[in-house]
Design a protein around this motif. Structure first.
Motif, mmCIF file in Angstrom:
data_model
loop_
_atom_site.group_PDB
_atom_site.id
_atom_site.type_symbol
_atom_site.label_atom_id
_atom_site.label_comp_id
_atom_site.label_asym_id
_atom_site.label_seq_id
_atom_site.Cartn_x
_atom_site.Cartn_y
_atom_site.Cartn_z
ATOM 1 N N MET A 77 0.820 -1.207 0.000
ATOM 2 C CA MET A 77 0.000 0.000 0.000
ATOM 3 C C MET A 77 0.859 1.265 0.000
ATOM 4 N N HIS A 78 2.019 1.211 0.668
ATOM 5 C CA HIS A 78 2.888 2.390 0.680
ATOM 6 C C HIS A 78 3.461 2.689 -0.710
ATOM 7 N N GLY B 241 3.230 -3.708 -7.417
ATOM 8 C CA GLY B 241 3.669 -3.715 -6.027
ATOM 9 C C GLY B 241 3.542 -5.089 -5.414
ATOM 10 N N PHE B 242 2.418 -5.757 -5.663
ATOM 11 C CA PHE B 242 2.209 -7.104 -5.138
ATOM 12 C C PHE B 242 3.247 -8.069 -5.691
ATOM 13 N N SER B 243 3.481 -8.008 -7.004
ATOM 14 C CA SER B 243 4.432 -8.957 -7.614
ATOM 15 C C SER B 243 5.838 -8.759 -7.077
ATOM 16 N N SER B 244 6.241 -7.494 -6.847
ATOM 17 C CA SER B 244 7.586 -7.241 -6.326
ATOM 18 C C SER B 244 7.752 -7.813 -4.924
ATOM 19 N N VAL B 245 6.736 -7.638 -4.091
ATOM 20 C CA VAL B 245 6.801 -8.170 -2.728
ATOM 21 C C VAL B 245 6.731 -9.700 -2.742
ATOM 22 N N PHE B 246 5.885 -10.251 -3.605
ATOM 23 C CA PHE B 246 5.757 -11.711 -3.696
ATOM 24 C C PHE B 246 7.075 -12.349 -4.123
ATOM 25 N N ARG C 265 -4.928 -12.911 -13.023
ATOM 26 C CA ARG C 265 -4.107 -13.043 -14.236
ATOM 27 C C ARG C 265 -3.148 -11.870 -14.377
ATOM 28 N N ARG C 266 -3.616 -10.664 -14.082
ATOM 29 C CA ARG C 266 -2.725 -9.501 -14.169
ATOM 30 C C ARG C 266 -1.570 -9.623 -13.168
ATOM 31 N N VAL C 267 -1.893 -10.053 -11.960
ATOM 32 C CA VAL C 267 -0.851 -10.209 -10.941
ATOM 33 C C VAL C 267 0.133 -11.298 -11.356
ATOM 34 N N PHE C 268 -0.390 -12.417 -11.850
ATOM 35 C CA PHE C 268 0.496 -13.509 -12.264
ATOM 36 C C PHE C 268 1.376 -13.088 -13.430
ATOM 37 N N ASP C 269 0.818 -12.319 -14.365
ATOM 38 C CA ASP C 269 1.624 -11.799 -15.477
ATOM 39 C C ASP C 269 2.784 -10.953 -14.958
ATOM 40 N N VAL D 63 4.211 -11.178 -12.037
ATOM 41 C CA VAL D 63 5.186 -12.064 -11.405
ATOM 42 C C VAL D 63 6.003 -12.789 -12.464
ATOM 43 N N HIS D 64 5.328 -13.330 -13.464
ATOM 44 C CA HIS D 64 6.004 -14.103 -14.508
ATOM 45 C C HIS D 64 6.969 -13.238 -15.315
#
Length: 322
Positions: A102-103, A114-119, A194-198, A200-201
């Protein structure tokens, strides 16, 4: 079972385990051992622990930069400290990750990036931890051969992390995952996933960045091992560094299984079992040392609470024009 009930159960299990350990190790002796710890050594360990947040912030910065997101190291270090504060003072190990996401979102980073970077950062960190844990157990086979459940569980978790990495970064496995996500049509869940997985991938094309992040993760674990060993020496526990380091990795792996609050009770029990029961070190001294390691972590994460409050004050001031 509701989220609050689960959190309450985790706290209850932690309290029960810690209470049993305190009774086993004699509370008075444990307290005396804690009081006898060298204060300035503990302060030094605390300073190194807080400073080490810049290492993992650098790791995160590299992953964000790979997605074209430029945020300063100091700002990310502050976010990391805030994340550690939430991890230690909320009944969830992912609260800090949500806070960090969130920051950076407030800094203009898209939510899925942001989610993919943290994951990916967490995944590479867990993989480094798993590698070190398995190697440590192999090196200390004589100690861990009498704990097959612990050894087997650690290896199983390591294989699990490798499987997750395979799904995220191997082309065929990722394609299968995408096809499965495409079958989800409930509201916007499938499209968001799907957007988040993309995102990450996409790190698959950044092999150099992933390698650098993995090496930084190994270095960070080495620093944490040094902090843990420093605190134990300050308490008077002269266990070998390699044993302390191995136990730290295995206890951290156990934290992936959400049965206690931030491994409270499990970490302490593991050290008392191996160092106190199996290797003959004083149990009260061992428990005192591990509790002080936790205290150093909690006090260090409290710095994140201060950073969070100061940041909140600045936001309010900017809104009011002060």
């Amino acid at each position: 079972m509701t989220r609050h009930v689960k959190a309450g159960l985790r706290v209850a299990v932690s309290v029960l385990l810690l209470g049993a350990l305190a009774w086993l190790c004699k509370p008075a002796e444990t307290w005396q051992a804690m009081r006898g710890a060298h204060l300035w050594s503990l302060c030094g360990a605390l300073c190194v622990y807080v400073a080490s947040m810049s290492i993992v912030a650098w790791r995160w910065q590299l992953l964000l930069a790979a997605q074209g997101i430029r945020i300063g190291l100091w700002r990310l270090t502050r976010y990391y400290l805030i994340g550690f504060f939430f991890n230690n003072f909320l009944p969830s190990s992912i609260g800090g990750d949500v806070a960090r996401i969130m920051h950076v979102r407030h800094d203009g980073c898209q939510l899925e990036l942001g989610f993919s970077s943290v994951f990916v950062e967490r995944l590479t960190g867990f993989m480094a931890m798993a590698l070190l844990a398995v190697c440590s157990m192999a090196f200390l086979a004589g100690v861990f051969k009498e704990m097959p459940v612990l050894a087997g569980g650690t290896v199983a978790l390591a294989v699990g992390f490798m499987g997750v990495a395979l799904v995220c970064f191997e082309r065929h496995a990722a394609g299968l995952a995408m096809r499965l996500l495409a079958r989800i049509h409930w509201r916007t869940v499938g499209e968001t996933a799907r957007r988040v997985f993309d995102a990450v991938h996409a790190y698959r094309a950044r092999a150099g960045t992933l390698a650098a992040v993995f090496v930084i993760s190994l270095a960070y674990q080495a620093v944490l091992g040094g902090v843990t060993y420093w605190v134990m020496r300050a308490t008077g526990l002269e266990a070998p560094f390699v044993v302390v380091f191995a136990l730290m990795q295995i206890a951290s792996m156990a934290g992936v299984i959400p049965i206690t609050l931030e491994t409270a009770g499990v970490r302490e029990g593991l050290y008392v079992l191996v160092l106190g029961e199996m290797m003959g070190y004083d149990k009260a001294l061992t428990l005192a040392a591990v509790v002080l390691v936790r205290v150093v972590g909690i006090v260090g994460s409290a710095v994140g609470g201060v950073a969070y409050m100061l940041g909140d004050v600045r936001v309010q001031e900017s809104k009011t024009g002060a």
